[in-house]
Design an enzyme around this catalytic site. Structure first.
Site, mmCIF file in Angstrom:
data_model
loop_
_atom_site.group_PDB
_atom_site.id
_atom_site.type_symbol
_atom_site.label_atom_id
_atom_site.label_comp_id
_atom_site.label_asym_id
_atom_site.label_seq_id
_atom_site.Cartn_x
_atom_site.Cartn_y
_atom_site.Cartn_z
ATOM 1 N N HIS A 79 23.256 -25.661 19.875
ATOM 2 C CA HIS A 79 22.647 -26.860 19.318
ATOM 3 C C HIS A 79 23.392 -27.302 18.067
ATOM 4 O O HIS A 79 23.593 -26.508 17.154
ATOM 5 C CB HIS A 79 21.175 -26.610 18.962
ATOM 6 N N TYR A 136 11.234 -30.895 14.362
ATOM 7 C CA TYR A 136 10.313 -30.433 13.333
ATOM 8 C C TYR A 136 9.531 -31.657 12.868
ATOM 9 O O TYR A 136 10.114 -32.579 12.289
ATOM 10 C CB TYR A 136 11.080 -29.823 12.154
ATOM 11 N N PRO A 192 7.827 -18.366 9.949
ATOM 12 C CA PRO A 192 8.758 -18.678 11.041
ATOM 13 C C PRO A 192 9.491 -20.017 10.910
ATOM 14 O O PRO A 192 10.479 -20.244 11.607
ATOM 15 C CB PRO A 192 7.862 -18.688 12.285
ATOM 16 N N LYS A 199 14.368 -17.608 10.416
ATOM 17 C CA LYS A 199 15.320 -16.730 9.734
ATOM 18 C C LYS A 199 15.117 -15.237 10.008
ATOM 19 O O LYS A 199 15.995 -14.422 9.680
ATOM 20 C CB LYS A 199 15.237 -16.963 8.212
ATOM 21 N N TYR A 231 20.129 -23.893 7.185
ATOM 22 C CA TYR A 231 19.658 -23.705 8.561
ATOM 23 C C TYR A 231 20.702 -22.961 9.397
ATOM 24 O O TYR A 231 20.358 -22.077 10.191
ATOM 25 C CB TYR A 231 19.332 -25.064 9.202
HETATM 26 C C1 PHB Z 1 11.146 -20.762 18.453
HETATM 27 O O1 PHB Z 1 11.839 -21.268 19.350
HETATM 28 O O2 PHB Z 1 10.302 -19.906 18.702
HETATM 29 C C2 PHB Z 1 11.329 -21.231 17.062
HETATM 30 C C3 PHB Z 1 12.341 -22.128 16.767
HETATM 31 C C4 PHB Z 1 12.518 -22.568 15.467
HETATM 32 C C5 PHB Z 1 11.695 -22.104 14.465
HETATM 33 C C6 PHB Z 1 10.705 -21.190 14.755
HETATM 34 C C7 PHB Z 1 10.516 -20.736 16.045
HETATM 35 O O3 PHB Z 1 11.864 -22.583 13.217
#
Ligand code: PHB
Ligand code: APR
Length: 392
Positions: free
Chosen positions: A72, A202, A294, A298, A386
């Site tokens: 990505h 997000y 989460p 990280k 990130y």
């Molecule tokens: C996930 O795919 O579980 C996931 C992806 C990004 C995040 C947290 C969890 O920031």
């Protein structure tokens, strides 16, 4: 039983450490309290930083990841019904991330270890780390459940890779804990639905945060911010989809694809750091030493950074007799850990609605997001964090 490095826990931290040591000719034994199926099914985040991808490849664990993982080059921020894409390679000199679930990373590492590596013992629970302050640490463990037999593993070094609820941290005396809990959690679902967007989304909304992620081209992973004490069973499938739809809503023609929900659970959110990450010959790595919320994914990447640093230090010790890198282990890791704590905290407070938040707080969040969307400097700061901070 005797080994050079006794490793407690077969999560990403313990499994990768065993691989790295094996590659350097150092023997280890991994003790894991759960069975193999449990470890291979536990759902966690699945975003690998560029540095993590490089480490897994170098450890010989990159083959399936390179075939099945999804590279990505950006994420989308969604707020005030608008969409803003953050372009990672353009902002970071070519870096990207890989979407490859933690379950798959564990499966690949377990298969490698069983085919060619030291002992990896499932259903074997470490009960205590003894004598970590001396030069002969011992791991007391029990094999085969509550009525099983007890035994001792003598080690030169012990790696506590046993996660947040493990026993290793207790063997670090005079440690200090820094923590924060958040008054909300994430309700996460796995659904048989093609992802509704080709990158992660997000979303900040007055009703709370939402995240669109994925596990494969046909499986979506989605999250909703919910109150901390939520029971996943309180939400019907239809209520979950309706709420996701509301929080992801845009002014253009984007639509959410629904599908059969195959898993539902609530994850609590906390930040937690234990210092130092070492006592004598015991070294803590991964979730045993630190937890991040989460947001930003990280956790696994921090665990990888810890065990790369630890493996390097152990190899240096065995090759030269020098303890220099082992002595630097805790401070080296903690510098990176705190950067990840800061980033995860910032991203969490940027996107979640705290109970009692006022309309003023709402406007500030949107202004912070607007700043990222309109300033290359602010956007670069997000993209660098990130895609990952350097290891070591
Ligand atoms: C996930 O795919 O579980 C996931 C992806 C990004 C995040 C947290 C969890 O920031
Ligand atoms: N004896 C043996 N094994 C134990 C014990 C014990 N006393 N206590 C815990 N374990 C095992 C757990 O069953 C688990 O499999 O240790 C393992 C710890 O694994 P994780 O919790 O996944 O922790 P870690 O390897 O540090 O993973 C770091 O990766 O999984 C992602 O996001 C997740 O942040 C986490 C990161």
């Amino acid at each position: 039983m005797r080994t050079t490095v006794g490793i407690i826990g077969a999560g990403p931290a313990g499994l990768l450490l065993a691989r790295l040591l094996h590659g350097a000719g150092i023997d280890s034994v991994v003790l894991e309290s759960r069975d193999r199926a449990y470890v291979e099914r536990r759902q966690r985040a699945g975003i690998l930083e560029q540095g993590t991808v490089d480490v897994l490849r170098a450890a010989g664990a990159g083959e399936r990841m390179d075939r099945e993982g999804l590279r990505h080059d950006g994420i989308e921020l969604r707020f005030a019904r608008r969409r803003h894409r953050v372009d990672f390679p353009a902002l970071t000199g070519g870096r990207s991330v890989m979407v490859y679930a933690q379950t798959e990373v564990c499966k690949d590492l377990i298969a490698l270890q069983l085919a060619d590596g030291g002992p990896l013992l499932f259903e074997t629970e470490a009960l205590a780390v003894e004598g970590a302050g001396g030069d002969r640490p011992r791991l007391r463990f029990r094999h085969g459940g509550a009525g099983g037999s007890e035994d001792v593993l003598e080690c030169d070094y012990v790696a506590g890779c046993d996660g947040f609820r493990g026993v290793a941290r207790r063997a670090v005396p005079d440690g200090r804990t820094f923590e924060r809990t958040y008054p909300f959690g994430w309700l996460g679902i796995l659904a048989d639905a093609a992802p509704s967007h080709d990158e992660l989304v997000y979303a900040r909304h007055d009703r709370g945060f939402a995240l669109l992620s994925m596990r494969s081209p046909s499986v979506s992973r989605l999250y909703l911010q919910v109150p901390a004490d939520t029971d996943a069973g309180d939400w019907s499938d239809e209520e979950i989809w309706d709420e996701l739809e509301r929080r992801f809503e845009t002014d253009d023609d984007w639509t959410l694809r629904r599908g059969h929900i195959t898993q539902k659970s609530v994850t609590p959110m906390r930040s937690h750091v234990h210092e130092p990450m070492r006592h004598g010959r015991l070294f803590l790595a991964g979730d045993a030493a630190h937890i991040v919320p989460p947001t930003g994914a990280k956790g696994l990447n921090l665990a990888v950074g810890d065990v790369v640093t630890l493996a390097r230090a152990l190899v240096h010790r065995v090759a030269t007799g020098s303890e220099e890198l082992l002595d630097a282990y805790s401070a080296t890791c903690l510098r990176r850990v705190w950067q990840a704590e800061r980033f995860s905290y910032d991203l969490t407070t940027l996107l979640h609605r705290a109970p009692g938040a006022t309309p003023f707080d709402d406007r500030l969040q949107v202004a912070r997001l607007d700043r990222i969307a309109s300033s290359r400097a602010a956007e670069t700061d997000l993209a660098e964090a990130y895609t990952g901070f350097p290891i070591g």
